[in-house]
Design an enzyme around this catalytic site. Structure first.
Site: not given
Ligand code: CTP
Length: 401
Positions: A212-213
């Site tokens: 993810g980020n």
């Protein structure tokens, strides 16, 4: 949610029997989520009490330039009050007050405030049928309308005089609906549908892990909220986020992966006028998703990644009448890189944020942007809250529309 939610409504009450109905009007405004302040003319206090109205509106009720009961208060500031209002409603509006407002008279607090107000002003007239039809009353209506004020037509029925005819003040719920419809009909993005992507995407590695980020989704949610406030119907496709939005014009569609976001964006694309891709979509995803939790057996571990589909580029490639807006988050060669994306993805404009600017980027409450148009022209903005940045982006969009 009502379009009046969060709006400052100034209610001016004048001396007619219909003043008793303003208690219900205040309740309806408060229920719609508005902040209400009230000015009464001295004559109106014979019909309804300031105590009732201040209790309902949760604000002191004003009716004169000075506050006689409190020597420390030198004057009630009609200028501040006029400028505070997003919407000014005179209800009931007597023939006397309308005629004075039409001629610029300011010999009471309500009249002076009217002259200071810059917001839309609505009149809900209430009077006997012959007064309502009198040429001097219709002349006041015309004059007030020529100032841009709006008359909410009176209803027909039994009047206080015992006569039956036109002149009854519109019912409180009808006044609220009339104002809501009027405000909505004048919003610049009314009848426009906007698709916004927001937040990060999560690309599954196995049933419990993902790539993810740090995108918070805040910029996309601020854009959705600002667009809805301008009257747009918004489809907000968001990756996992803590952000919430409650607005009847915004439909939130939660998604998880880049593929989910891609499929959902394409599902809605043909029905929208504008697309703004503010999501931080993963560029790569694991080529194979393990069906069982991966066990730590080896010292090193490699995941093979493959490219995700570029949602923005895919929409740019098939666009027809839609205006398409992208974002570019860059660390170096910012303008050049953003211009490349603008062209490659066939965008109408791109919003550039540079990570070299302090206060811009993921998870922050602020952002500093430069907008680059298809003709390569640049517009730079100061560091601002993401809410104000959203407004700047939509103002730019409005010029395109
Ligand atoms: N975007 C998208 N789908 C992707 C990747 C990006 O819709 N799979 C959109 C983003 O929402 C943003 C714009 O494309 O509006 C720019 O994304 P960015 O990742 O900065 O650009 P890339 O084209 O992926 O280039 P790079 O990662 O090399 O900077």
């Amino acid at each position: 949610m009502s379009i009046l939610s969060g709006k400052n409504i100034l209610l001016g009450i004048t001396g007619g029997i219909a003043a008793y109905k303003t208690t219900y009007l205040v309740r309806h405004f408060i229920k719609a989520g508005a902040h209400v302040k009230i000015i009464m003319t001295p004559a109106s206090k014979d019909f309804v009490t300031p105590l009732t109205l201040s209790t309902l509106s949760k604000n002191p009720v004003l009716s004169s330039f000075t506050n006689e009961e409190d020597d420390s208060d030198i004057w009630n500031n009609h200028v501040d009050l006029g400028l505070w209002a997003d919407v000014f409603v005179i209800a009931p509006a007597t023939a006397n007050t309308m005629s004075k407002m039409a001629s610029g008279n300011s010999d009471n607090f309500l009249l002076a405030t009217y002259l200071s107000a810059k917001c839309p002003v609505y009149f809900a007239p209430a009077m006997d049928l012959d007064m309502y039809k009198h040429p001097s009353t219709t002349a006041s209506f015309s004059k007030l309308e020529s100032f841009g004020n709006i008359i909410i037509p009176a209803g027909s029925g039994e009047l206080a005089s015992g006569l039956v005819g036109e002149g009854r003040m519109a019912e409180p719920e009808d006044i609220v609906r009339f104002i809501e419809d009027d405000v909505l009909s004048k919003l610049p993005l009314r009848n426009k549908k906007i698709l916004i992507t927001a937040g990060p995407t999560y690309e599954a590695i196995d049933p419990v892990r993902f790539i993810g980020n740090h995108s918070s989704g805040k910029m996309g949610f601020e854009l959705a909220s600002a667009a809805a406030n301008l009257g747009a119907e918004v489809i907000l496709i968001s990756g996992p986020t803590k952000e919430v939005i409650s607005n009847s014009l915004v439909k939130v569609i939660p998604v998880t992966s880049a593929e989910d976001m891609y499929v959902t964006a394409h599902e809605y694309f043909n029905s929208v006028d504008v697309v703004v891709c503010a999501a931080a979509v993963a560029d790569y995803k694991p080529k194979h998703i393990a069906t069982q939790k991966i066990k730590k057996k080896t010292d090193t571990f490699t995941i093979e990644l493959e490219k995700t589909k570029d949602i923005l580029a895919s929409l740019g490639a098939i666009k027809q009448q839609q205006i398409i807006v992208g974002f570019a988050l860059e660390t170096n060669n910012e303008i050049e890189n953003a211009k490349g994306k603008l062209k490659r993805k066939n965008l109408d404009f791109i919003v550039l944020n540079s990570l070299q600017d302090k206060g811009a980027g993921f998870g922050k409450a602020t952002n500093k942007i430069t907008i680059i148009d298809a003709d390569q022209s640049l517009t730079s903005f100061e560091l601002k809250s993401k809410k104000d940045v959203a407004q700047d982006i939509l103002n730019h969009l409005l010029n395109k529309l």
